[in-house]
Design an enzyme around this catalytic site. Structure first.
Site, PDB file in Angstrom:
ATOM      1  N   ASP A   1       0.755  -1.313   0.177  1.00  0.00           N
ATOM      2  CA  ASP A   1       0.213   0.174   0.165  1.00  0.00           C
ATOM      3  C   ASP A   1       0.999   1.027   0.164  1.00  0.00           C
ATOM      4  O   ASP A   1       2.286   1.447   0.496  1.00  0.00           O
ATOM      5  CB  ASP A   1      -1.189  -0.055   1.073  1.00  0.00           C
ATOM      6  CG  ASP A   1      -0.020   0.160   2.538  1.00  0.00           C
ATOM      7  OD1 ASP A   1       0.698   0.540   2.547  1.00  0.00           O
ATOM      8  OD2 ASP A   1      -0.843  -0.383   3.378  1.00  0.00           O
TER       9      ASP A   1
ATOM     10  N   LYS B   1      -4.117   0.163  -2.033  1.00  0.00           N
ATOM     11  CA  LYS B   1      -5.009  -0.802  -1.105  1.00  0.00           C
ATOM     12  C   LYS B   1      -6.150   0.117  -0.745  1.00  0.00           C
ATOM     13  O   LYS B   1      -6.103   1.099  -0.534  1.00  0.00           O
ATOM     14  CB  LYS B   1      -3.962  -1.444  -0.381  1.00  0.00           C
ATOM     15  CG  LYS B   1      -5.726  -1.678   0.919  1.00  0.00           C
ATOM     16  CD  LYS B   1      -4.042  -2.820   2.513  1.00  0.00           C
ATOM     17  CE  LYS B   1      -4.056  -1.373   2.924  1.00  0.00           C
ATOM     18  NZ  LYS B   1      -3.282  -2.007   4.441  1.00  0.00           N
TER      19      LYS B   1
ATOM     20  N   GLY C   1      -3.079  -9.417   8.869  1.00  0.00           N
ATOM     21  CA  GLY C   1      -2.306  -9.965   7.143  1.00  0.00           C
ATOM     22  C   GLY C   1      -2.868 -10.107   6.343  1.00  0.00           C
ATOM     23  O   GLY C   1      -2.199 -10.602   4.693  1.00  0.00           O
TER      24      GLY C   1
HETATM   25  C1  R5P Z   1      -1.125   0.007   7.258  1.00  0.00           C
HETATM   26  O1  R5P Z   1      -1.111   1.350   6.573  1.00  0.00           O
HETATM   27  C2  R5P Z   1      -0.070  -0.503   7.531  1.00  0.00           C
HETATM   28  O2  R5P Z   1       1.404  -0.123   7.207  1.00  0.00           O
HETATM   29  C3  R5P Z   1       0.111  -2.406   7.509  1.00  0.00           C
HETATM   30  O3  R5P Z   1      -0.642  -2.163   6.224  1.00  0.00           O
HETATM   31  C4  R5P Z   1      -1.552  -3.129   7.996  1.00  0.00           C
HETATM   32  O4  R5P Z   1      -1.416  -2.385   8.988  1.00  0.00           O
HETATM   33  C5  R5P Z   1      -1.261  -4.184   8.128  1.00  0.00           C
HETATM   34  O5  R5P Z   1      -2.439  -4.661   8.758  1.00  0.00           O
HETATM   35  P1  R5P Z   1      -3.459  -6.033   8.507  1.00  0.00           P
HETATM   36  O6  R5P Z   1      -2.379  -6.844   8.717  1.00  0.00           O
HETATM   37  O7  R5P Z   1      -4.412  -6.200   8.934  1.00  0.00           O
HETATM   38  O8  R5P Z   1      -3.405  -5.886   7.212  1.00  0.00           O
END
Ligand code: R5P
Length: 296
Positions: A172, A195, A228
């Site tokens: 992202d 994303k 994840g």
């Molecule tokens: C969000 O901006 C962070 O950089 C991570 O991409 C996010 O916290 C990951 O979260 P998850 O594993 O729940 O998708």
């Protein structure tokens, strides 16, 4: 004045490594739970006149870890420690950095206020999104240092070898701070995906690569793996695009809701740093931290 490194219950391995490198006395903080859930802490050695470094990550159980840190710092102060350094490799609550909806707590500021009981704080890659640095939430008299694990991650990838056959991805926009910088350290650049997050589990990401990934190794790099889902969506698409091997590399392996198992079941190799100690914490940040500890 003696120097003492204390390992809190979430970071004993990392704390020992730090103590070995700085050649200082090490002790585990004694931490117990009373039957009603109250926390008990005790220093097993004298902290009087010490420069005390307390190492404790705020995961797992961020609230318990916080109480441990607060109890340890206040107790050390009462018992005559001269200086208290918090090493909090994973600083929780940083993502709630604004009042997204009326009535919500702005958690990052409240946590910073509570942690003001130390003299110095060192952390690794705190999730700074809408703020530029820790100085915006910590008062001036606290030396609050934010380190980045970009170099240790890049060194790990370098050791994998065959860099030419690797494509780097940031899943992202925010991840570019890590993905781009890691790739850059290795003379490459990362493709940053877009994303859209609808809820913690519902995420839409369209993987669009500049180079074909068929038969290649793809490395997704981010700061945190929590549920994840940020990684899961690109992994599925990369597999169908023919990627041979997929790595998910992050600084902090939080792994909520069985995220590690889910990622591994999809065939990804997951690697994180030891800011959070777990079985995939293969990238050591102790040297990085030691380089910024000041025992004066
Ligand atoms: C969000 O901006 C962070 O950089 C991570 O991409 C996010 O916290 C990951 O979260 P998850 O594993 O729940 O998708």
């Amino acid at each position: 004045m003696h120097k003492l490194i204390i390992g809190g219950s979430n970071s004993r391995g990392l704390a020992r490594k730090i103590a070995q490198q700085v050649k200082q006395q090490y002790a585990d903080l004694i931490v117990k739970k009373f039957p009603d859930g109250d926390t008990y802490i005790k220093f097993p050695v004298s902290v009087r006149n010490s420069i005390l470094t307390i190492v404790n990550s705020m995961h797992p159980a961020p609230n318990d870890a916080l109480v441990e840190l607060l109890f340890a710092a206040h107790t050390a102060r009462e018992l005559g420690a001269s200086k208290i350094i918090f090493v909090i490799p994973y600083l929780a609550y940083m993502r709630q950095d604004k009042r997204f909806h009326e009535g919500e707590a702005v958690s990052n500021k409240i946590i910073a206020k509570l942690l003001e009981c130390c003299d110095e704080l060192i952390t690794v890659d705190p999730h700074l999104h809408r703020i530029q640095g820790l100085h915006e939430i910590f008062p001036r008299h606290i030396r609050a240092i934010s380190l980045t694990a970009v170099k240790p991650i890049a060194e790990y990838i370098q050791r994998l070898g065959n860099l030419k056959n690797i494509e780097f991805i940031g899943p992202d926009i925010e991840s570019s701070q890590w993905a781009d910088r890691v790739a850059h350290e290795l003379g490459r650049h990362a493709v940053i995906l877009h994303k859209k997050r609808y809820s913690s589990e519902t995420i839409r990401t369209k993987v669009k690569m500049e180079n074909p990934v068929r038969g290649k190794t793809v490395i997704l790099v981010d700061d945190i793996i929590s549920t994840g889902h940020t990684m899961i969506e690109p992994i599925r698409q990369l597999k169908s695009m023919g990627a041979k091997k997929i790595y998910c590399i992050a600084v902090h392996g939080v792994f909520a809701e069985d995220a590690l198992v889910k990622l591994q079941k999809l065939g990804a190799t997951v690697v994180c740093t030891n800011t959070i100690e777990n079985k995939v914490a293969k990238i050591d940040v102790s040297k990085l931290i030691v380089g910024h500890l000041r025992f004066v």
